[in-house]
Design an enzyme around this catalytic site. Structure first.
Site, PDB file in Angstrom:
ATOM      1  N   TYR A  73       1.875  -6.755  -6.910  1.00 36.21           N
ATOM      2  CA  TYR A  73       3.191  -6.469  -6.048  1.00 36.21           C
ATOM      3  C   TYR A  73       4.462  -6.950  -6.822  1.00 36.21           C
ATOM      4  O   TYR A  73       5.201  -6.473  -6.975  1.00 36.21           O
ATOM      5  CB  TYR A  73       2.990  -6.949  -5.084  1.00 36.21           C
ATOM      6  CG  TYR A  73       4.274  -6.549  -3.750  1.00 36.21           C
ATOM      7  CD1 TYR A  73       4.144  -5.280  -3.248  1.00 36.21           C
ATOM      8  CD2 TYR A  73       5.121  -7.433  -3.746  1.00 36.21           C
ATOM      9  CE1 TYR A  73       5.214  -5.020  -2.349  1.00 36.21           C
ATOM     10  CE2 TYR A  73       6.161  -7.121  -2.848  1.00 36.21           C
ATOM     11  CZ  TYR A  73       6.046  -5.963  -2.372  1.00 36.21           C
ATOM     12  OH  TYR A  73       7.258  -5.448  -1.394  1.00 36.21           O
ATOM     13  N   HIS A 124      -8.313  -0.195   2.985  1.00 28.41           N
ATOM     14  CA  HIS A 124      -8.215  -1.569   2.813  1.00 28.41           C
ATOM     15  C   HIS A 124      -9.499  -2.265   3.056  1.00 28.41           C
ATOM     16  O   HIS A 124      -9.613  -3.611   3.163  1.00 28.41           O
ATOM     17  CB  HIS A 124      -7.404  -2.149   4.124  1.00 28.41           C
ATOM     18  CG  HIS A 124      -5.836  -1.523   4.269  1.00 28.41           C
ATOM     19  ND1 HIS A 124      -5.107  -1.814   3.203  1.00 28.41           N
ATOM     20  CD2 HIS A 124      -5.068  -1.162   5.347  1.00 28.41           C
ATOM     21  CE1 HIS A 124      -4.015  -1.358   3.431  1.00 28.41           C
ATOM     22  NE2 HIS A 124      -4.114  -0.964   4.751  1.00 28.41           N
ATOM     23  N   VAL A 154      15.101   4.106  -0.096  1.00 22.67           N
ATOM     24  CA  VAL A 154      14.924   5.651   0.228  1.00 22.67           C
ATOM     25  C   VAL A 154      13.526   5.931   0.993  1.00 22.67           C
ATOM     26  O   VAL A 154      13.416   6.563   1.985  1.00 22.67           O
ATOM     27  CB  VAL A 154      14.346   6.551  -1.171  1.00 22.67           C
ATOM     28  CG1 VAL A 154      14.110   7.898  -0.813  1.00 22.67           C
ATOM     29  CG2 VAL A 154      15.776   6.769  -1.898  1.00 22.67           C
ATOM     30  N   THR A 166       0.875  -1.152   0.059  1.00 22.90           N
ATOM     31  CA  THR A 166       0.035  -0.156   0.116  1.00 22.90           C
ATOM     32  C   THR A 166       0.804   1.207   0.026  1.00 22.90           C
ATOM     33  O   THR A 166       0.612   2.163  -0.784  1.00 22.90           O
ATOM     34  CB  THR A 166      -0.731  -0.049   1.180  1.00 22.90           C
ATOM     35  OG1 THR A 166      -1.406  -1.271   1.513  1.00 22.90           O
ATOM     36  CG2 THR A 166      -2.042   0.885   1.281  1.00 22.90           C
ATOM     37  N   ASN A 167       1.860   1.560   0.937  1.00 22.87           N
ATOM     38  CA  ASN A 167       2.474   2.658   0.984  1.00 22.87           C
ATOM     39  C   ASN A 167       3.554   2.835  -0.093  1.00 22.87           C
ATOM     40  O   ASN A 167       3.723   3.719  -0.378  1.00 22.87           O
ATOM     41  CB  ASN A 167       3.186   2.474   2.345  1.00 22.87           C
ATOM     42  CG  ASN A 167       2.495   2.675   3.661  1.00 22.87           C
ATOM     43  OD1 ASN A 167       2.081   3.765   4.190  1.00 22.87           O
ATOM     44  ND2 ASN A 167       1.979   1.413   4.051  1.00 22.87           N
ATOM     45  N   SER A 171      10.856   6.410  -4.713  1.00 22.69           N
ATOM     46  CA  SER A 171      10.077   5.488  -4.327  1.00 22.69           C
ATOM     47  C   SER A 171      10.541   4.196  -3.908  1.00 22.69           C
ATOM     48  O   SER A 171       9.943   3.032  -3.706  1.00 22.69           O
ATOM     49  CB  SER A 171       9.060   5.266  -5.215  1.00 22.69           C
ATOM     50  OG  SER A 171       9.270   4.695  -6.504  1.00 22.69           O
ATOM     51  N   SER A 172      12.114   4.074  -4.071  1.00 18.76           N
ATOM     52  CA  SER A 172      12.546   2.862  -3.869  1.00 18.76           C
ATOM     53  C   SER A 172      12.607   2.494  -2.401  1.00 18.76           C
ATOM     54  O   SER A 172      12.503   3.404  -1.446  1.00 18.76           O
ATOM     55  CB  SER A 172      14.344   3.169  -4.081  1.00 18.76           C
ATOM     56  OG  SER A 172      14.824   3.781  -3.189  1.00 18.76           O
ATOM     57  N   ARG A 210      -1.125  -8.730  -3.930  1.00 17.47           N
ATOM     58  CA  ARG A 210       0.276  -9.477  -3.578  1.00 17.47           C
ATOM     59  C   ARG A 210       0.166 -11.133  -3.215  1.00 17.47           C
ATOM     60  O   ARG A 210      -1.237 -11.316  -2.738  1.00 17.47           O
ATOM     61  CB  ARG A 210       0.752  -8.690  -2.472  1.00 17.47           C
ATOM     62  CG  ARG A 210       2.181  -9.326  -2.058  1.00 17.47           C
ATOM     63  CD  ARG A 210       2.827  -8.342  -0.966  1.00 17.47           C
ATOM     64  NE  ARG A 210       4.230  -8.919  -0.573  1.00 17.47           N
ATOM     65  CZ  ARG A 210       4.857  -8.467   0.405  1.00 17.47           C
ATOM     66  NH1 ARG A 210       4.215  -7.574   1.347  1.00 17.47           N
ATOM     67  NH2 ARG A 210       5.998  -8.645   0.470  1.00 17.47           N
ATOM     68  N   ASN A 213      11.265  -5.957   4.751  1.00 19.18           N
ATOM     69  CA  ASN A 213      12.349  -6.395   3.672  1.00 19.18           C
ATOM     70  C   ASN A 213      11.701  -6.075   2.164  1.00 19.18           C
ATOM     71  O   ASN A 213      12.582  -6.004   1.361  1.00 19.18           O
ATOM     72  CB  ASN A 213      12.697  -7.929   3.719  1.00 19.18           C
ATOM     73  CG  ASN A 213      11.684  -9.112   3.554  1.00 19.18           C
ATOM     74  OD1 ASN A 213      10.619  -8.616   3.072  1.00 19.18           O
ATOM     75  ND2 ASN A 213      11.805 -10.210   3.948  1.00 19.18           N
TER      76      ASN A 213
END
Length: 284
Positions: free
Chosen positions: A183, A98, A221, A46-47, A217-218, A120, A247
């Site tokens: 995902y 959600h 980061v 989501t984030n 958006s990595s 996902r 992770n």
């Protein structure tokens, strides 16, 4: 604090999601045509999706994502704070949820508002949820992963059954205002997903702007950005050892499930997800 807030037979986190707000979302909230709704089952990325969408809106400029918390940029509609923020907001709104389909605002289904639904591999969702909910005061604590597998398969986890959530929302997958993302595809080809979202939103970004969206958006980061990594979450809601971004990989379930758990999961998955076309889900 009770284990859950129960509403319409579904368990919700015990803090910040009162029944009254859930009723208001379902029956009173009016979706506007220019709203963008980001939907997921918890622990599905989501984030990461919010971060990408926010960066697309700013053409890769990170100022917004570095100065405003993620739950203020795209409020969760089912939370009391998010709901209050959204009903007061003028202009186009970025909305996160959600919620299962039958509890979402009825007004969505006669609206042209755009919806992005990210799913996902539920085995990875389960493992991620086990670590996340177990380190908060928001949900019932399982005594082991084995117990959590049993709860997950019965839908006795925050937001209820993954299977029912997915089946219901996927009924919208042929609509023009509904974008389905995986995902696993986002991990494999993040730039491809960013471009797909841009196309869906009608946003034209230059190559250097797309590179900035990818960069900011990595996982690394985001993990270091206090506006996105939940370091600012209220301390009474989290327990020692809590980490929001654990992770961010795919296939981590293979490091956790026993053979028996994997077989039990597969059996329920085959039963519950029967009827979808072959190749619908890009995981093993």
């Amino acid at each position: 604090m009770p284990d859950y807030t129960w509403f319409e037979g579904i368990p919700f986190p015990a803090f910040g999601i009162p029944k009254e707000t859930l009723q208001n979302v379902c029956n009173k909230f009016v979706v506007k045509e220019e709203d963008l709704i980001l939907l997921t089952y918890p622990k599905s990325g989501t984030n990461w999706l919010i971060e990408i969408v926010c960066l697309i809106q700013t053409k890769g400029d990170p100022k917004w994502i570095q100065s405003v918390t993620i739950w203020d940029r795209s409020p969760w509609i089912e939370t009391d704070l998010g709901y209050d923020m959204l009903i007061k907001k003028k202009g186009p709104r970025l909305i996160t949820s959600h919620l299962p389909m039958h509890l979402f605002s009825k007004s969505l289904f006669s609206s042209k508002a755009k919806v992005i639904y990210l799913i996902r591999n539920p085995r990875d969702v389960l493992v991620s949820g086990y670590y996340f909910w177990g380190k908060t005061t928001l949900a019932k604590k399982p005594d082991s992963l084995g117990t959590y597998v049993e709860w997950f398969l019965k839908g006795y986890v925050p937001y209820g059954s993954w299977f029912e959530h997915i089946r219901a929302w996927l009924s919208m997958r042929e609509l023009d205002n509904f974008l389905l993302l995986y995902y696993e595809d986002m991990k494999k080809d993040t730039m491809g997903t960013i471009k797909k979202i841009c196309d869906f939103l009608g946003k034209k970004l230059e190559p250097d702007e797309l590179d900035l969206v990818l960069k900011y958006s990595s996982f690394q980061v985001m993990k270091e950005n206090n506006m996105s990594n939940y370091n600012l979450m209220e301390k009474e809601l989290i327990l020692p050892g809590f980490t929001f971004m654990r992770n961010g990989t795919t296939g981590d379930w293979k490091n956790h499930f026993t053979v028996a758990q994997a077989e039990a999961f597969d059996k329920v998955f085959q039963e519950k997800m029967a009827g979808f076309p072959p190749g619908m889900f890009p995981w093993d």
